[in-house]
Motif scaffolding. Structure first.
Motif, mmCIF file in Angstrom:
data_model
loop_
_atom_site.group_PDB
_atom_site.id
_atom_site.type_symbol
_atom_site.label_atom_id
_atom_site.label_comp_id
_atom_site.label_asym_id
_atom_site.label_seq_id
_atom_site.Cartn_x
_atom_site.Cartn_y
_atom_site.Cartn_z
ATOM 1 N N TRP A 45 106.644 60.277 -22.867
ATOM 2 C CA TRP A 45 105.922 60.511 -24.111
ATOM 3 C C TRP A 45 104.926 59.380 -24.308
ATOM 4 O O TRP A 45 105.279 58.204 -24.168
ATOM 5 N N GLN A 46 103.685 59.746 -24.646
ATOM 6 C CA GLN A 46 102.666 58.725 -24.874
ATOM 7 C C GLN A 46 101.462 59.331 -25.592
ATOM 8 O O GLN A 46 101.347 60.550 -25.691
ATOM 9 N N PRO A 47 100.569 58.462 -26.078
ATOM 10 C CA PRO A 47 99.323 58.964 -26.656
ATOM 11 C C PRO A 47 98.438 59.582 -25.572
ATOM 12 O O PRO A 47 98.636 59.353 -24.368
ATOM 13 N N VAL A 48 97.447 60.337 -25.982
ATOM 14 C CA VAL A 48 96.478 60.921 -25.048
ATOM 15 C C VAL A 48 95.683 59.789 -24.394
ATOM 16 O O VAL A 48 95.275 58.835 -25.061
ATOM 17 N N GLN A 84 94.222 44.877 -19.681
ATOM 18 C CA GLN A 84 94.336 45.279 -18.290
ATOM 19 C C GLN A 84 95.746 45.793 -18.057
ATOM 20 O O GLN A 84 96.721 45.104 -18.359
ATOM 21 N N ILE A 85 95.860 47.005 -17.546
ATOM 22 C CA ILE A 85 97.168 47.556 -17.203
ATOM 23 C C ILE A 85 97.551 47.023 -15.821
ATOM 24 O O ILE A 85 96.704 46.995 -14.922
ATOM 25 N N PRO A 86 98.789 46.588 -15.630
ATOM 26 C CA PRO A 86 99.189 46.143 -14.287
ATOM 27 C C PRO A 86 98.906 47.230 -13.247
ATOM 28 O O PRO A 86 98.987 48.423 -13.535
ATOM 29 N N ARG A 87 98.551 46.800 -12.052
ATOM 30 C CA ARG A 87 98.178 47.736 -10.984
ATOM 31 C C ARG A 87 99.191 48.866 -10.853
ATOM 32 O O ARG A 87 100.397 48.661 -10.848
ATOM 33 N N ILE A 88 98.651 50.082 -10.749
ATOM 34 C CA ILE A 88 99.460 51.275 -10.548
ATOM 35 C C ILE A 88 99.286 51.720 -9.108
ATOM 36 O O ILE A 88 98.161 51.783 -8.591
ATOM 37 N N LEU A 99 91.340 49.117 -16.765
ATOM 38 C CA LEU A 99 91.003 48.407 -17.983
ATOM 39 C C LEU A 99 91.118 49.459 -19.068
ATOM 40 O O LEU A 99 90.387 50.450 -19.064
ATOM 41 N N ASP A 100 92.071 49.284 -19.978
ATOM 42 C CA ASP A 100 92.369 50.293 -20.996
ATOM 43 C C ASP A 100 91.748 49.901 -22.329
ATOM 44 O O ASP A 100 91.991 48.804 -22.839
ATOM 45 N N PRO A 135 107.689 50.891 -24.853
ATOM 46 C CA PRO A 135 107.246 49.801 -25.730
ATOM 47 C C PRO A 135 105.740 49.519 -25.667
ATOM 48 O O PRO A 135 105.135 49.212 -26.692
ATOM 49 N N GLU A 136 105.140 49.637 -24.494
ATOM 50 C CA GLU A 136 103.700 49.351 -24.411
ATOM 51 C C GLU A 136 102.868 50.356 -25.212
ATOM 52 O O GLU A 136 101.826 50.012 -25.762
ATOM 53 N N HIS A 137 103.360 51.591 -25.324
ATOM 54 C CA HIS A 137 102.644 52.588 -26.123
ATOM 55 C C HIS A 137 102.927 52.402 -27.622
ATOM 56 O O HIS A 137 102.040 52.614 -28.444
ATOM 57 N N VAL A 138 104.141 51.984 -27.949
ATOM 58 C CA VAL A 138 104.463 51.674 -29.346
ATOM 59 C C VAL A 138 103.557 50.533 -29.819
ATOM 60 O O VAL A 138 103.044 50.562 -30.942
ATOM 61 N N ARG A 139 103.335 49.555 -28.957
ATOM 62 C CA ARG A 139 102.455 48.424 -29.307
ATOM 63 C C ARG A 139 101.036 48.915 -29.587
ATOM 64 O O ARG A 139 100.391 48.467 -30.529
#
Length: 157
Positions: A45-48, A84-88, A99-100, A135-139
């Motif tokens: 579950w996450q935002p768009v 910056q999101i850690p490398r996927i 870069l988000d 947690p990263e999406h809640v933030r």
């Protein structure tokens, strides 16, 4: 929507090497509720969210992604977070450094529904219902709640 054509064309040239991309996350509010969707690929579950197309304004990309993925029209109001999101590393070996840019958005019209297959469920939820959200999406949601706070970022020393 699947991987954008410009990314596929780049992958033909660089293979699975790290690819820096700009992504957007839309934190959409409607009547004290936030838009969340369950991803079709991993069930989280996450935002768009999505990738900014070449030449596209990032705020326009956030608005576009909401229409494409959730079938709703939104208005981007402010930038809430730059990070910056850690490398996927995807299952096929493709590596991406995102870069988000996280935007606070307001619902304008439409009933949310899984519009393009990237989400299996989507809707507006009370903030207290975010128990399955990472947690990263809640933030991101927390940083977007305030209507006029400045954008948050790391670095710059």
């Amino acid at each position: 929507m699947a991987t954008p054509d410009f990314v596929l064309e780049l992958r033909e040239k660089i293979g699975t090497a790290p690819l820096p991309l700009v992504g957007v996350t839309a934190i959409v509010f409607r009547d004290e509720k936030v838009l969340l969707g369950r991803r079709a690929d991993n069930g989280s579950w996450q935002p768009v969210s999505g990738i900014v197309d070449p030449g596209e304004e990032p705020a326009d990309a956030a608005v576009r992604e909401c229409l494409e993925e959730a079938g709703i029209v939104v208005r981007a109001e402010r930038l809430a977070l730059v990070h910056q999101i850690p490398r996927i590393v995807y299952a096929n070996g493709d590596q991406v450094d995102y870069l988000d840019l996280v935007f606070r958005c307001t619902w304008v019209s439409g009933d949310p529904h899984p519009a393009d297959g990237e989400l299996t469920e989507v809707g507006f939820y009370d903030l207290g219902q975010m128990t399955e959200v990472a947690p990263e999406h809640v933030r991101k949601v927390a940083l977007a709640i305030a209507e006029d706070d400045p954008a948050t970022f790391r670095g710059g020393r």
